[in-house]
Structure formats: structure tokens, C-alpha cells
Design a protein around this motif. Structure first.
Motif, PDB file in Angstrom:
ATOM      1  N   GLN A 195       0.823  -1.213   0.000  1.00 31.10           N
ATOM      2  CA  GLN A 195       0.000   0.000   0.000  1.00 31.10           C
ATOM      3  C   GLN A 195       0.862   1.270   0.000  1.00 31.10           C
ATOM      4  O   GLN A 195       0.516   2.266  -0.625  1.00 31.10           O
ATOM      5  CB  GLN A 195      -0.825  -0.022   1.281  1.00 31.10           C
ATOM      6  CG  GLN A 195      -2.264   0.379   1.140  1.00 31.10           C
ATOM      7  CD  GLN A 195      -2.931   0.246   2.514  1.00 31.10           C
ATOM      8  OE1 GLN A 195      -2.762  -0.770   3.211  1.00 31.10           O
ATOM      9  NE2 GLN A 195      -3.663   1.265   2.910  1.00 31.10           N
ATOM     10  N   TYR A 196       1.977   1.227   0.727  1.00 33.72           N
ATOM     11  CA  TYR A 196       2.892   2.389   0.833  1.00 33.72           C
ATOM     12  C   TYR A 196       4.286   1.927   0.410  1.00 33.72           C
ATOM     13  O   TYR A 196       5.162   1.719   1.256  1.00 33.72           O
ATOM     14  CB  TYR A 196       2.953   2.905   2.274  1.00 33.72           C
ATOM     15  CG  TYR A 196       1.634   3.350   2.840  1.00 33.72           C
ATOM     16  CD1 TYR A 196       1.163   4.653   2.646  1.00 33.72           C
ATOM     17  CD2 TYR A 196       0.847   2.478   3.596  1.00 33.72           C
ATOM     18  CE1 TYR A 196      -0.052   5.063   3.179  1.00 33.72           C
ATOM     19  CE2 TYR A 196      -0.361   2.882   4.135  1.00 33.72           C
ATOM     20  CZ  TYR A 196      -0.805   4.169   3.919  1.00 33.72           C
ATOM     21  OH  TYR A 196      -1.999   4.574   4.448  1.00 33.72           O
ATOM     22  N   PRO A 197       4.510   1.780  -0.902  1.00 30.84           N
ATOM     23  CA  PRO A 197       5.785   1.178  -1.339  1.00 30.84           C
ATOM     24  C   PRO A 197       7.022   1.992  -0.943  1.00 30.84           C
ATOM     25  O   PRO A 197       8.104   1.429  -0.784  1.00 30.84           O
ATOM     26  CB  PRO A 197       5.644   1.096  -2.866  1.00 30.84           C
ATOM     27  CG  PRO A 197       4.363   1.761  -3.222  1.00 30.84           C
ATOM     28  CD  PRO A 197       3.609   2.103  -1.993  1.00 30.84           C
ATOM     29  N   ASP A 198       6.851   3.295  -0.738  1.00 30.08           N
ATOM     30  CA  ASP A 198       8.029   4.104  -0.381  1.00 30.08           C
ATOM     31  C   ASP A 198       8.240   4.180   1.141  1.00 30.08           C
ATOM     32  O   ASP A 198       9.181   4.833   1.601  1.00 30.08           O
ATOM     33  CB  ASP A 198       7.920   5.506  -0.984  1.00 30.08           C
ATOM     34  CG  ASP A 198       6.732   6.272  -0.423  1.00 30.08           C
ATOM     35  OD1 ASP A 198       5.752   5.613   0.011  1.00 30.08           O
ATOM     36  OD2 ASP A 198       6.786   7.519  -0.395  1.00 30.08           O
ATOM     37  N   ALA A 199       7.360   3.528   1.911  1.00 26.49           N
ATOM     38  CA  ALA A 199       7.507   3.617   3.377  1.00 26.49           C
ATOM     39  C   ALA A 199       8.680   2.762   3.846  1.00 26.49           C
ATOM     40  O   ALA A 199       8.884   1.648   3.353  1.00 26.49           O
ATOM     41  CB  ALA A 199       6.224   3.142   4.055  1.00 26.49           C
ATOM     42  N   LYS A 200       9.448   3.292   4.799  1.00 24.39           N
ATOM     43  CA  LYS A 200      10.541   2.498   5.371  1.00 24.39           C
ATOM     44  C   LYS A 200      10.036   1.764   6.602  1.00 24.39           C
ATOM     45  O   LYS A 200       9.265   2.309   7.389  1.00 24.39           O
ATOM     46  CB  LYS A 200      11.712   3.399   5.755  1.00 24.39           C
ATOM     47  CG  LYS A 200      12.530   3.804   4.535  1.00 24.39           C
ATOM     48  CD  LYS A 200      13.859   4.387   4.896  1.00 24.39           C
ATOM     49  CE  LYS A 200      14.610   4.710   3.610  1.00 24.39           C
ATOM     50  NZ  LYS A 200      15.505   5.856   3.759  1.00 24.39           N
ATOM     51  N   SER A 233      13.055   9.960   3.962  1.00 22.95           N
ATOM     52  CA  SER A 233      11.738   9.420   3.568  1.00 22.95           C
ATOM     53  C   SER A 233      10.602  10.192   4.230  1.00 22.95           C
ATOM     54  O   SER A 233      10.800  10.900   5.224  1.00 22.95           O
ATOM     55  CB  SER A 233      11.604   7.965   3.993  1.00 22.95           C
ATOM     56  OG  SER A 233      12.619   7.222   3.412  1.00 22.95           O
ATOM     57  N   SER A 234       9.387   9.994   3.670  1.00 20.23           N
ATOM     58  CA  SER A 234       8.211  10.687   4.215  1.00 20.23           C
ATOM     59  C   SER A 234       7.303   9.749   4.998  1.00 20.23           C
ATOM     60  O   SER A 234       6.503  10.202   5.815  1.00 20.23           O
ATOM     61  CB  SER A 234       7.373  11.285   3.088  1.00 20.23           C
ATOM     62  OG  SER A 234       8.165  12.112   2.304  1.00 20.23           O
ATOM     63  N   ASN A 235       7.400   8.428   4.726  1.00 20.30           N
ATOM     64  CA  ASN A 235       6.487   7.472   5.362  1.00 20.30           C
ATOM     65  C   ASN A 235       7.269   6.359   6.065  1.00 20.30           C
ATOM     66  O   ASN A 235       8.279   5.880   5.521  1.00 20.30           O
ATOM     67  CB  ASN A 235       5.605   6.789   4.303  1.00 20.30           C
ATOM     68  CG  ASN A 235       4.755   7.781   3.554  1.00 20.30           C
ATOM     69  OD1 ASN A 235       4.341   8.794   4.101  1.00 20.30           O
ATOM     70  ND2 ASN A 235       4.508   7.494   2.286  1.00 20.30           N
ATOM     71  N   LYS A 256       4.604  10.819   7.760  1.00 17.11           N
ATOM     72  CA  LYS A 256       3.505   9.918   8.142  1.00 17.11           C
ATOM     73  C   LYS A 256       4.084   8.672   8.827  1.00 17.11           C
ATOM     74  O   LYS A 256       5.027   8.055   8.311  1.00 17.11           O
ATOM     75  CB  LYS A 256       2.749   9.510   6.868  1.00 17.11           C
ATOM     76  CG  LYS A 256       1.527   8.635   7.129  1.00 17.11           C
ATOM     77  CD  LYS A 256       0.797   8.345   5.788  1.00 17.11           C
ATOM     78  CE  LYS A 256      -0.330   7.364   5.955  1.00 17.11           C
ATOM     79  NZ  LYS A 256      -1.456   7.871   6.728  1.00 17.11           N
ATOM     80  N   PHE A 257       3.484   8.310   9.968  1.00 20.45           N
ATOM     81  CA  PHE A 257       3.941   7.143  10.730  1.00 20.45           C
ATOM     82  C   PHE A 257       2.791   6.158  10.872  1.00 20.45           C
ATOM     83  O   PHE A 257       1.720   6.523  11.357  1.00 20.45           O
ATOM     84  CB  PHE A 257       4.453   7.581  12.107  1.00 20.45           C
ATOM     85  CG  PHE A 257       5.550   8.592  12.001  1.00 20.45           C
ATOM     86  CD1 PHE A 257       6.838   8.203  11.668  1.00 20.45           C
ATOM     87  CD2 PHE A 257       5.280   9.951  12.165  1.00 20.45           C
ATOM     88  CE1 PHE A 257       7.856   9.142  11.519  1.00 20.45           C
ATOM     89  CE2 PHE A 257       6.282  10.898  12.028  1.00 20.45           C
ATOM     90  CZ  PHE A 257       7.570  10.497  11.704  1.00 20.45           C
TER      91      PHE A 257
END
Ligand code: 13P
Ligand code: SF4
Length: 314
Positions: A195-200, A233-235, A256-257
Motif C-alpha cells: 500500500q505504501y511502497p516508499d515507506a521504510k 523518507s516521508s512514510n 507519516k507514521f
């Protein structure tokens, strides 16, 4: 403990602030506490930072918004101060997994080993240990042990396995774990990643191996916080107790967390022990000056030595 009935006219937050002055108290809170407690605390930190604060405070009373082993550590460092814990039942599954008599036998079986024990343990177990560590300083401490000296690491097997990989040192592990960090669902975390591919994925080292292998960053609560602050990163998918997200949102409001979900449909990613402390109990413990942490003198003296060693080595 007095009954949890509080006059509805009372403004609890103002009363806590007033009592803090009256008692010359300091409120120390862990990142896993409710947001409202974190916001009222004089200092919010990880286990190591809270021990350091407890050691350096000039306050007469330490009000510990955290779990029992943390408040005990504050008491050991300040035997003459009043140390209050809002709820004495605020324990820890890791501390419970390592009863002192069994730990004593474990040590007896390996007399040539140095015993490095995670701070998430009782004062009695600390008193039987050589050096205490936290997830912030464990690697640094292990790296200072001569390579020919065998190590017993207790009580968290997940942290122990992670540290063996990081340091290349083989250690004998106690078989304990944290019920919160073993509850996260790998499957749901993979779904979140779709859903959030760029989230670490950022994780606490008390998590199991399979999850840690998926993480982009692994660290103690304070290290997770410094990571999200410096990273671009942002997420983030946060694989630890979600209480920490309050501080993450404060220091990086534009990011965003996402709290990593547990396997079942429950709140079991929240530490049931940490969350026993409420604002009401914080107020009552300051008003009544109880429950208080008390320990036998000989245990305090014996447990101080490995805590002091940790502070010197970290
Ligand atoms: P930290 O030392 O990283 O704050 O961890 C304490 C703890 O209990 C984690 O579950
Ligand atoms: Fe103990 Fe786990 Fe709660 Fe931390 S999160 S205090 S290790 S039960």
C-alpha cells in the motif's frame, strides 16, 4: 492505592503540576506511555536516557511513568529518594520470563562466562549480573568484552540473536521474549508495504528475526526517533509500541507514521503493562505519595554495581 475516584471539579493536569512543585518532584516518562503523560513529563526518553536522568536529578521525588524495572533502576541509583510508580502492576513480560532463582542456576552452570543482562529484568536479576545493558548501548558494551571471554546474554533471545549478528560474537542466550514485539504480523506489514511502497520499515530489536530481516532500520526507541529525524523518507511503518509515534509526530510533523499491526484484531501492539499507568493514577500517586518502590538494601547495593558498569561503558 487509594480508590480511583477523583472529584470531577479537579483539573488533573494543573494538580499534577502543582504537586510537582510541592514535592520537588521530577516526572520521568518512557516513550510507550500515553501521549497525555508524555506531554506532562519533565523528561521523556528510552531506558538508558531515563537511567541517566534518574542518576543526575536534584529532585527529592522521582515519579516514574514507565514500568516496574525502570522505576526500580531509578531507586537503585537513588536509594534515599522517594520513587513513585503510578501502578505497581506495571511489569514486563521479559522481566517475568527470568526469575532470579533460575537465573542464579544458569549463572552457576557457566561460571567462566560474563553475564550481560538487558535492563528489562528485576533488581534481583540485576544483582546477579556482571553488566546491565539497554538496546541503545548493548552493541557497544559487547564490543568491549575481550574476544576470548564467553558471554551469557539474558533475558531477551530476540535482542540476543540480533546482537550476535551485529557483533559477530557467539553468546549463550536466555530464552525470554517481549509479548508486544512478538505480536506484530509479518503478513500485515507486507500488505502495508504494498500500500505504501516508499515507506521504510523501522523496528525495535526485540522483534523476531523474520521481521528484523525486513526492516530498513533497527534501533532502540531513541535511535528510531533520531533515524526518522535525519532520514529523507516521508512514510514509515513503525514496528514497536505505538506510544512512540506521539514523539515522532512532534519532531517530524510533515511525515507519516503507520503503527505496525498485530496478528489478531486487538490492541496487543500496545504494551499492556506500560498502559496501566494513566493520568489519574499519576495524579493519585503524587497526591498520596504511593505506591512507592522499595527494595532490600543488599539487593540495591549488589544491583548498583552492574548498572554503574553499564553507565561507565556506554
Ligand atoms: P528502549 O530502551 O529502546 O526504550 O526499550 C525499552 C523497552 O521496554 C522496549 O520494549
Ligand atoms: Fe516489557 Fe515488552 Fe512492555 Fe517493553 S514493550 S516493557 S519489553 S512487555
Amino acid at each position: 492505592m487509594s480508590e480511583l475516584i477523583i472529584d470531577s471539579d479537579i483539573d488533573i493536569e494543573s494538580e499534577i503540576k502543582r504537586l510537582k512543585k510541592e514535592l520537588n518532584a521530577v516526572i520521568l516518562a518512557h516513550y510507550y506511555q500515553d501521549s497525555e503523560i508524555q506531554d506532562l513529563a519533565d523528561f521523556v526518553g528510552d531506558s538508558l536516557e531515563l537511567s541517566r536522568k534518574a542518576k543526575s536529578t536534584n529532585a527529592d521525588v522521582i515519579v516514574f511513568a514507565g514500568v516496574h524495572f525502570m522505576a526500580e533502576t531509578a531507586k537503585i541509583l537513588n536509594p534515599n529518594k522517594l520513587v513513585l510508580l503510578p501502578d505497581l502492576e506495571a511489569g514486563c513480560s521479559l522481566a517475568d520470563s527470568c526469575p532470579a532463582p533460575l537465573f542464579k542456576n544458569f549463572r552457576k552452570q557457566y561460571p567462566d562466562h560474563v553475564s550481560i543482562t538487558y535492563i528489562n529484568c528485576t533488581a534481583e536479576v540485576k544483582a546477579l549480573s556482571d553488566i546491565i545493558c539497554t538496546s541503545s548501548n548493548a552493541e557497544k558494551i559487547i564490543n568491549q568484552i575481550p574476544v576470548d571471554k564467553p558471554i551469557l546474554f539474558s533475558p531477551d533471545r530476540n535482542l540476543g540473536k540480533y546482537l550476535m549478528k551485529k557483533t559477530g560474537r557467539k553468546m549463550l542466550l536466555w530464552d525470554g521474549s517481549c509479548i508486544v514485539h512478538e505480536t506484530f504480523s509479518e503478513r500485515k506489514i507486507i500488505d502495508l508495504k504494498v500500500q505504501y511502497p516508499d515507506a521504510k520499515i523501522i523496528a525495535h530489536p526485540e522483534c523476531e528475526d523474520a521481521l528484523l530481516n525486513r526492516a530498513d532500520f533497527i534501533g532502540s526507541t531513541s535511535k528510531l526517533l533520531s533515524f526518522i529525524l535525519s532520514d529523507s523518507s516521508s512514510n514509515y511503518i513503525v514496528v514497536t509500541e505505538p506510544g512512540i509515534i506521539h514523539q515522532m509526530e512532534k519532531i517530524a510533523p510533515h511525515k507519516k507514521f503507520i503503527a505496525a499491526p498485530p496478528e489478531k484484531n486487538c490492541n496487543c501492539n500496545e504494551c499492556p503493562y506500560m498502559r496501566l499507568n494513566t493520568l489519574e493514577k499519576l495524579y493519585l500517586c503524587m497526591k498520596d505519595r504511593k505506591p512507592e518502590i522499595t527494595l532490600p538494601d543488599d539487593i540495591m547495593v549488589k544491583a548498583l554495581r552492574p548498572i554503574e558498569r553499564m553507565l561507565e561503558m556506554s
